[in-house]
Scaffold this motif. Sequence first.
Motif, PDB file in Angstrom:
ATOM      1  N   LEU A   1     -14.726 -35.799  52.757  1.00 27.25           N
ATOM      2  CA  LEU A   1     -16.129 -35.407  52.520  1.00 27.25           C
ATOM      3  C   LEU A   1     -17.080 -36.562  52.817  1.00 27.25           C
ATOM      4  CD1 LEU A   1     -15.789 -33.517  49.127  1.00 27.25           C
ATOM      5  CD2 LEU A   1     -15.896 -32.554  51.411  1.00 27.25           C
ATOM      6  N   ALA A   2     -18.335 -36.238  52.917  1.00 30.27           N
ATOM      7  CA  ALA A   2     -19.365 -37.270  52.980  1.00 30.27           C
ATOM      8  C   ALA A   2     -20.593 -36.707  52.294  1.00 30.27           C
ATOM      9  CB  ALA A   2     -19.692 -37.630  54.415  1.00 30.27           C
ATOM     10  N   LYS A   3     -21.424 -37.578  51.832  1.00 27.74           N
ATOM     11  CA  LYS A   3     -22.572 -37.113  51.059  1.00 27.74           C
ATOM     12  C   LYS A   3     -23.677 -36.551  51.935  1.00 27.74           C
ATOM     13  CE  LYS A   3     -25.061 -37.934  46.975  1.00 27.74           C
ATOM     14  NZ  LYS A   3     -24.393 -36.796  46.332  1.00 27.74           N
ATOM     15  N   THR A   4     -23.864 -37.170  53.076  1.00 27.72           N
ATOM     16  CA  THR A   4     -24.880 -36.633  53.974  1.00 27.72           C
ATOM     17  C   THR A   4     -24.178 -36.121  55.215  1.00 27.72           C
ATOM     18  OG1 THR A   4     -25.152 -38.901  54.599  1.00 27.72           O
ATOM     19  CG2 THR A   4     -26.944 -37.927  53.398  1.00 27.72           C
ATOM     20  N   VAL A   5     -24.463 -34.892  55.561  1.00 23.66           N
ATOM     21  CA  VAL A   5     -23.704 -34.271  56.639  1.00 23.66           C
ATOM     22  C   VAL A   5     -24.623 -34.059  57.835  1.00 23.66           C
ATOM     23  CG1 VAL A   5     -22.244 -32.322  57.263  1.00 23.66           C
ATOM     24  CG2 VAL A   5     -22.188 -33.233  54.952  1.00 23.66           C
ATOM     25  N   THR A   6     -24.532 -34.994  58.761  1.00 23.13           N
ATOM     26  CA  THR A   6     -25.428 -34.924  59.909  1.00 23.13           C
ATOM     27  C   THR A   6     -24.700 -34.443  61.155  1.00 23.13           C
ATOM     28  OG1 THR A   6     -25.054 -37.278  60.167  1.00 23.13           O
ATOM     29  CG2 THR A   6     -27.071 -36.630  59.070  1.00 23.13           C
TER      30      THR A   6
ATOM     31  N   ALA B   1     -30.405 -23.715  52.541  1.00 21.52           N
ATOM     32  CA  ALA B   1     -29.695 -24.865  51.980  1.00 21.52           C
ATOM     33  C   ALA B   1     -28.220 -24.805  52.326  1.00 21.52           C
ATOM     34  CB  ALA B   1     -29.864 -24.898  50.466  1.00 21.52           C
ATOM     35  N   CYS B   2     -27.518 -25.889  52.018  1.00 23.71           N
ATOM     36  CA  CYS B   2     -26.058 -25.950  52.193  1.00 23.71           C
ATOM     37  C   CYS B   2     -25.429 -26.506  50.913  1.00 23.71           C
ATOM     38  CB  CYS B   2     -25.684 -26.935  53.302  1.00 23.71           C
ATOM     39  SG  CYS B   2     -26.320 -26.527  54.906  1.00 23.71           S
ATOM     40  N   GLY B   3     -24.161 -26.215  50.735  1.00 24.15           N
ATOM     41  CA  GLY B   3     -23.381 -26.838  49.657  1.00 24.15           C
ATOM     42  C   GLY B   3     -23.973 -26.598  48.281  1.00 24.15           C
ATOM     43  N   THR B   4     -23.982 -27.640  47.500  1.00 26.46           N
ATOM     44  CA  THR B   4     -24.510 -27.563  46.143  1.00 26.46           C
ATOM     45  C   THR B   4     -25.973 -27.110  46.142  1.00 26.46           C
ATOM     46  OG1 THR B   4     -22.972 -29.143  45.194  1.00 26.46           O
ATOM     47  CG2 THR B   4     -25.145 -29.050  44.188  1.00 26.46           C
ATOM     48  N   SER B   5     -26.717 -27.568  47.127  1.00 23.37           N
ATOM     49  CA  SER B   5     -28.131 -27.181  47.188  1.00 23.37           C
ATOM     50  C   SER B   5     -28.275 -25.675  47.361  1.00 23.37           C
ATOM     51  CB  SER B   5     -28.834 -27.905  48.346  1.00 23.37           C
ATOM     52  OG  SER B   5     -28.786 -29.284  48.133  1.00 23.37           O
ATOM     53  N   TYR B   6     -27.281 -25.069  48.009  1.00 24.21           N
ATOM     54  CA  TYR B   6     -27.310 -23.607  48.163  1.00 24.21           C
ATOM     55  C   TYR B   6     -27.149 -22.932  46.796  1.00 24.21           C
ATOM     56  CZ  TYR B   6     -26.179 -18.892  49.617  1.00 24.21           C
ATOM     57  OH  TYR B   6     -26.184 -17.534  49.754  1.00 24.21           O
TER      58      TYR B   6
ATOM     59  N   GLY C   1     -22.346 -40.821  44.030  1.00 24.50           N
ATOM     60  CA  GLY C   1     -21.136 -39.983  44.004  1.00 24.50           C
ATOM     61  C   GLY C   1     -21.294 -38.876  45.032  1.00 24.50           C
ATOM     62  N   VAL C   2     -20.244 -38.639  45.795  1.00 21.89           N
ATOM     63  CA  VAL C   2     -20.360 -37.631  46.856  1.00 21.89           C
ATOM     64  C   VAL C   2     -20.582 -36.237  46.264  1.00 21.89           C
ATOM     65  CG1 VAL C   2     -19.011 -36.451  48.635  1.00 21.89           C
ATOM     66  CG2 VAL C   2     -19.224 -38.921  48.674  1.00 21.89           C
ATOM     67  N   ALA C   3     -19.937 -35.950  45.144  1.00 21.89           N
ATOM     68  CA  ALA C   3     -20.152 -34.653  44.498  1.00 21.89           C
ATOM     69  C   ALA C   3     -21.501 -34.693  43.777  1.00 21.89           C
ATOM     70  CB  ALA C   3     -19.024 -34.372  43.518  1.00 21.89           C
TER      71      ALA C   3
ATOM     72  N   ILE D   1     -33.888 -26.694  50.646  1.00 27.80           N
ATOM     73  CA  ILE D   1     -33.421 -27.570  49.559  1.00 27.80           C
ATOM     74  C   ILE D   1     -32.352 -28.507  50.108  1.00 27.80           C
ATOM     75  CG2 ILE D   1     -32.532 -27.611  47.201  1.00 27.80           C
ATOM     76  CD1 ILE D   1     -33.184 -24.598  47.068  1.00 27.80           C
ATOM     77  N   SER D   2     -32.548 -29.787  49.889  1.00 32.49           N
ATOM     78  CA  SER D   2     -31.569 -30.764  50.371  1.00 32.49           C
ATOM     79  C   SER D   2     -31.733 -32.052  49.582  1.00 32.49           C
ATOM     80  CB  SER D   2     -31.813 -31.028  51.854  1.00 32.49           C
ATOM     81  OG  SER D   2     -30.997 -32.084  52.298  1.00 32.49           O
ATOM     82  N   GLN D   3     -30.651 -32.456  48.885  1.00 33.77           N
ATOM     83  CA  GLN D   3     -30.795 -33.714  48.139  1.00 33.77           C
ATOM     84  C   GLN D   3     -31.028 -34.876  49.091  1.00 33.77           C
ATOM     85  OE1 GLN D   3     -28.048 -36.098  48.182  1.00 33.77           O
ATOM     86  NE2 GLN D   3     -26.584 -34.809  49.272  1.00 33.77           N
ATOM     87  N   SER D   4     -30.306 -34.915  50.193  1.00 30.20           N
ATOM     88  CA  SER D   4     -30.398 -36.069  51.092  1.00 30.20           C
ATOM     89  C   SER D   4     -31.599 -35.986  52.025  1.00 30.20           C
ATOM     90  CB  SER D   4     -29.134 -36.134  51.950  1.00 30.20           C
ATOM     91  OG  SER D   4     -29.069 -34.980  52.796  1.00 30.20           O
ATOM     92  N   GLY D   5     -32.027 -34.765  52.309  1.00 34.91           N
ATOM     93  CA  GLY D   5     -33.105 -34.597  53.285  1.00 34.91           C
ATOM     94  C   GLY D   5     -32.624 -34.785  54.710  1.00 34.91           C
ATOM     95  N   GLU D   6     -31.317 -34.865  54.897  1.00 39.38           N
ATOM     96  CA  GLU D   6     -30.788 -35.171  56.225  1.00 39.38           C
ATOM     97  C   GLU D   6     -29.875 -34.122  56.801  1.00 39.38           C
ATOM     98  OE1 GLU D   6     -28.883 -38.949  56.853  1.00 39.38           O
ATOM     99  OE2 GLU D   6     -29.920 -39.697  55.085  1.00 39.38           O
ATOM    100  N   THR D   7     -29.390 -33.196  55.992  1.00 46.14           N
ATOM    101  CA  THR D   7     -28.369 -32.254  56.449  1.00 46.14           C
ATOM    102  C   THR D   7     -28.821 -31.570  57.739  1.00 46.14           C
ATOM    103  OG1 THR D   7     -27.718 -31.956  54.192  1.00 46.14           O
ATOM    104  CG2 THR D   7     -26.954 -30.283  55.728  1.00 46.14           C
ATOM    105  N   LEU D   8     -28.052 -31.753  58.789  1.00 46.03           N
ATOM    106  CA  LEU D   8     -28.493 -31.311  60.111  1.00 46.03           C
ATOM    107  C   LEU D   8     -28.711 -29.794  60.173  1.00 46.03           C
ATOM    108  CD1 LEU D   8     -29.171 -32.239  62.941  1.00 46.03           C
ATOM    109  CD2 LEU D   8     -26.788 -31.930  63.555  1.00 46.03           C
TER     110      LEU D   8
HETATM  111  C1  G6P Z   1     -22.551 -32.456  51.460  1.00 46.14           C
HETATM  112  C2  G6P Z   1     -22.509 -33.065  50.074  1.00 46.14           C
HETATM  113  C3  G6P Z   1     -22.873 -32.013  49.040  1.00 46.14           C
HETATM  114  C4  G6P Z   1     -24.216 -31.392  49.377  1.00 46.14           C
HETATM  115  C5  G6P Z   1     -24.256 -30.840  50.796  1.00 46.14           C
HETATM  116  C6  G6P Z   1     -25.659 -30.466  51.204  1.00 46.14           C
HETATM  117  O1  G6P Z   1     -21.509 -31.545  51.601  1.00 46.14           O
HETATM  118  O2  G6P Z   1     -21.238 -33.602  49.796  1.00 46.14           O
HETATM  119  O3  G6P Z   1     -22.935 -32.613  47.764  1.00 46.14           O
HETATM  120  O4  G6P Z   1     -24.477 -30.363  48.477  1.00 46.14           O
HETATM  121  O5  G6P Z   1     -23.802 -31.834  51.717  1.00 46.14           O
HETATM  122  O6  G6P Z   1     -26.411 -31.644  51.230  1.00 46.14           O
HETATM  123  P1  G6P Z   1     -27.965 -31.743  51.019  1.00 46.14           P
HETATM  124  O7  G6P Z   1     -28.261 -33.218  51.141  1.00 46.14           O
HETATM  125  O8  G6P Z   1     -28.604 -30.963  52.118  1.00 46.14           O
HETATM  126  O9  G6P Z   1     -28.299 -31.229  49.674  1.00 46.14           O
END
Ligand code: G6P
Length: 609
Positions: free
Chosen positions: A602-607, A300-305, A398-400, A347-354
């Motif tokens: 920042l951006a919510k989905t990081v591709t 995972a990345c970010g908050t999902s981590y 919300g991005v956070a 784990i990924s809220q967006s399902g898109e994090t590259l």
């Molecule tokens: C971005 C968002 C964070 C999120 C992270 C991982 O940095 O701003 O809120 O935790 O990406 O995203 P994901 O969609 O994979 O959970």
Amino acid sequence: MCGIVGYVGSSRVAPVLLEGLRRLEYRGYDSAGVAVHVDGKIEIVRAAGKLDQLEHALEARPMNGSVGIGHTRWATHGRPSEQNAHPLLAGDVAVVHNGIIENHVELKRQLTNSGVEFSSDTDTEIVAHLINRAHTEGVSLMAAVRQALTQVRGAYALAIVSRREPDCIVIAKQSSPLVIGVGDGEMLCASDIPALLPHTRRVIFLDDGEIAQLTATEARIETLDGKPVERAAKTVDWSPVAAEKSGFKHFMLKEIFEQPRAVEDTLRGRVSLETGDVVDSELGLDGEVARQIDRVVFLACGTSYHAALCGRYWVEQLAKVPAHTELASETRYRDPVFTSRDLVIAISQSGETLDTWAAVKTAKEHGAHVLAVCNVLDSAIPRMSHGALYTHAGPEIGVASTKCFTTQLVALLLLAIWLGRRRDTLNSHRAATLLQALVEIPHAMRITLERKDAVHAAARRWMHAEHMLFLGRGLGYPIALEGALKLKEISYAHAEGYAAGEMKHGPIALIDENMPVVVVMPRDAHFEKTLSNVQEVRAREGQVIGIISDGDQEAAAVAQMTLSVPNVADAVLPLVTIVPLQLLAYYIADLKGTDVDQPRNLAKTVTVE
Ligand code: G6P
């Protein structure tokens, strides 16, 4: 990390596109634009800055037309400016794009050598020129796009309009998300579902390597090599108002307050208190896999981590399987070792994090079994995985991340309980007790949320702090990390999360009377040890803000300020201790006047990698 939207129908298209972009602004917000068919021409309006700037530009230049495309940008190639904003025009065609064209240098050189002049620094303009060049007399837009894409390498979600085909939009997808909205006499496309919701809940997800022509009444989907694709529309259960603020000042605040409901929705239908078990069919995993694995790896990345760190704790404790957490952005550049006896939980809220997607791909190639924990149906990471366990947080704008985080925690605890039951490391009685504790969480969260005024007072007291340390042990450690991340993301204060036991190995040097230290110190198994760390902070005149359990006099006596949470079972404490930290970050940011929902950079989905 941009948002794209398209519409073909009978409504005035500019307001439709603007509304769609508003719901996608979380994906990028440094410039925006629309292209609309008007009286045999394509008119383009673009503006640097946030969407309000585009709105003003459109007020000054109203457009009629009922077919068009729009874009909100997070700059990758070329600085944020009107010139680099999408749509990009080349001859007869206008293009919006989310993604990155990897061979852009080579393609740009070829085009420049053949006389093409560029008006922007974007990689997208290259695609526009390639399509325009292929779109000669007698070649349809669909055929031209297909032909152009044979030369393009990289990630894209594209929407294209042509002056010569005023009744349609052509779209194409590779790696970046794209979903079609099937309305009544109108057809839409967008990067994400919330943009479609004012018009329809019937959606068709485009797959990688697919292209489609949208008219008001039909979505004709084909593969890039020309095979027709039949795919029925699915109905999503997100309501149109789910993506609105509903009277809250910010989406983030609304989403914090939605957590009890989001947790209930994530638990619904998945828990059997009678049998002390998690409902099998709801997990996206086979019982056989649970018994065969000898390791769990969280990616995972970010908050999902941070959710992953809690997941590791639960899996080890309840299912007795060795568990590891991996930052996906690091995993993919190592030579990671995965085996067929690994269960990888992505784990990924967006399902898109590259980065997460790529790490999943690697794990899968090594034979690991992959389960996605995700909030967006059918998004790239669930599709790349063997199964998916969806959190039902609803759209998070919300991005956070807040409600996505807590619902991830719920999903991971359910998973750990399920694994423990399948592996006979957890008896039904203990499982039932844990599940009961989970079921009671929404109530405990509501109580915690009612105490928002105390958090607001703490925010007023500390809003000018330039640095803040967050400490915790056990399950309190990931919560300390997450509390610090929330604060830095939206208030731009420097905040660091640390394992309380590590403080003496460095951070203690920072402590003096000006250093606020937030300590996650509920009455759990680690309490005594954490208390000692608090004493160490106090001995150096640090200012302690304690996240404590209701009625804990001992904890209250050592902290200058306390925010208390209801007494819940140790295993579910993160679900309540995070709430005051989310609120603290929110109120500090709001008092400082930062852009809470769309924090800078920042951006919510990081591709991007
Ligand atoms: C971005 C968002 C964070 C999120 C992270 C991982 O940095 O701003 O809120 O935790 O990406 O995203 P994901 O969609 O994979 O959970």
